[in-house]
Enzyme design. Structure first.
Site, PDB file in Angstrom:
ATOM      1  N   GLU A   1      37.619  -3.783 -40.524  1.00  0.00           N
ATOM      2  CA  GLU A   1      37.522  -2.170 -40.828  1.00  0.00           C
ATOM      3  C   GLU A   1      37.245  -2.611 -42.507  1.00  0.00           C
ATOM      4  O   GLU A   1      37.679  -2.998 -43.364  1.00  0.00           O
ATOM      5  CB  GLU A   1      38.886  -1.858 -41.342  1.00  0.00           C
ATOM      6  CG  GLU A   1      38.777  -1.177 -39.412  1.00  0.00           C
ATOM      7  CD  GLU A   1      40.395  -0.180 -39.077  1.00  0.00           C
ATOM      8  OE1 GLU A   1      40.921  -0.121 -40.369  1.00  0.00           O
ATOM      9  OE2 GLU A   1      40.542   0.132 -37.868  1.00  0.00           O
TER      10      GLU A   1
ATOM     11  N   ASP B   1      45.764   8.187 -47.118  1.00  0.00           N
ATOM     12  CA  ASP B   1      46.594   7.263 -47.772  1.00  0.00           C
ATOM     13  C   ASP B   1      47.459   7.317 -48.431  1.00  0.00           C
ATOM     14  O   ASP B   1      47.926   7.822 -49.519  1.00  0.00           O
ATOM     15  CB  ASP B   1      45.176   6.137 -48.463  1.00  0.00           C
ATOM     16  CG  ASP B   1      44.150   5.882 -46.977  1.00  0.00           C
ATOM     17  OD1 ASP B   1      44.381   5.318 -46.294  1.00  0.00           O
ATOM     18  OD2 ASP B   1      43.193   6.152 -47.742  1.00  0.00           O
TER      19      ASP B   1
END
EC number: 4.2.1.20
Length: 263
Positions: free
Chosen positions: A49, A60
């Site tokens: 990824e 995040d």
């Protein structure tokens, strides 16, 4: 069939679990990202990824937020990410690559142009965390038509009412978020993850890969043992942020991969 589909078919035939890693493109610079990417398959990584840096990464935690800031300050762009992947494909045409990020940079480029460029660069799938299933016509449906997997996240709060919506049009694999919250916080607990994975697998034949809160070889082994594999991101990004050499980062990744493959 994408490289992602091929990889899971191969792993299933080998009775092995998948080990997936996340790194931020351009952190701390494009050259380092290229070296780390090139070394990941040899360190046991089954799927890569790669993060597309964005100014407002709402899902995040601090580790990946800071990585994205460093990448942006260093000049990384969507085109820069595509260039990194194009270069990677010159020496590796088999390891699947998933682009992970947010919709704004893709929208700004134009969906049709982006999908054509992504396919040409060698991207196999994408995770776009701020596009819910209700917005499938924006990117998910066109991506599937272009031959790219569109991977969704399920969480501990994805109940029986929400889960079918999450699974709608999802392909490649389902990414199960092991903890409530943002990336890089908490620790994954295999005892809690196991029944959730089993519940999800009653509703889909897709592989279920578990991420968030995996930092050690023992944790990657424990989580992989109750799922189809695991993802490690923030812990690797942390090593890069600390200034570890590419060799040391890859050595650490190999310990995690070995753990997952024992799972």
């Amino acid at each position: 069939m994408t490289r992602i589909d091929d990889t899971f078919a191969r792993l299933k035939a080998q009775n092995r679990k998948a080990f997936v890693t996340y790194i931020m493109a351009g952190d701390p610079d494009a050259a380092t990202t290229a070296k780390v990417m090139a070394g990941l398959p040899g360190a046991g990584v089954d799927i890569i990824e790669i993060g597309l840096p964005f100014t407002d990464p709402m899902a995040d935690g601090p580790t990946i937020q800071l990585a994205g800031q460093r990448a942006l300050e260093g000049g990384m762009t969507l085109q820069g990410v595509l260039d990194l992947i194009t270069e990677f494909r010159k020496s590796d045409d088999t390891t699947p690559i998933v682009l992970m990020g947010y919709y704004n940079p893709i929208y700004s480029r134009g969906v049709d142009r982006f999908l054509a460029d992504a396919k040409a660069a060698g991207i196999d799938g994408m995770i776009v965390v701020d596009l819910p299933p209700e917005e499938d016509t924006e990117l998910c449906t066109p991506a599937q038509a272009a031959g790219l997997n569109f991977i969704r996240l399920a969480t501990p709060t994805s109940d029986e009412k929400r889960l079918p919506k999450v699974l709608q049009n999802t392909s490649g694999f389902l990414y199960y978020v092991s903890i409530n919250g943002i990336t890089g916080t908490g620790s994954a607990d295999a005892a809690k993850v196991a029944p959730e994975v089993a519940r999800i697998k009653q509703s889909t034949d897709l592989p279920v890969i578990v991420g968030f809160g995996i930092k050690t070889p023992d944790a990657s082994e424990a989580i992989a043992a109750v799922a189809d594999g695991c993802v490690v991101g923030s812990a690797i990004v942390d090593r890069i942020a600390q200034g570890d050499s590419v060799q040391d980062v890859l050595a650490y990744v190999k310990t995690l991969a070995d753990g997952a493959h024992r799972g």
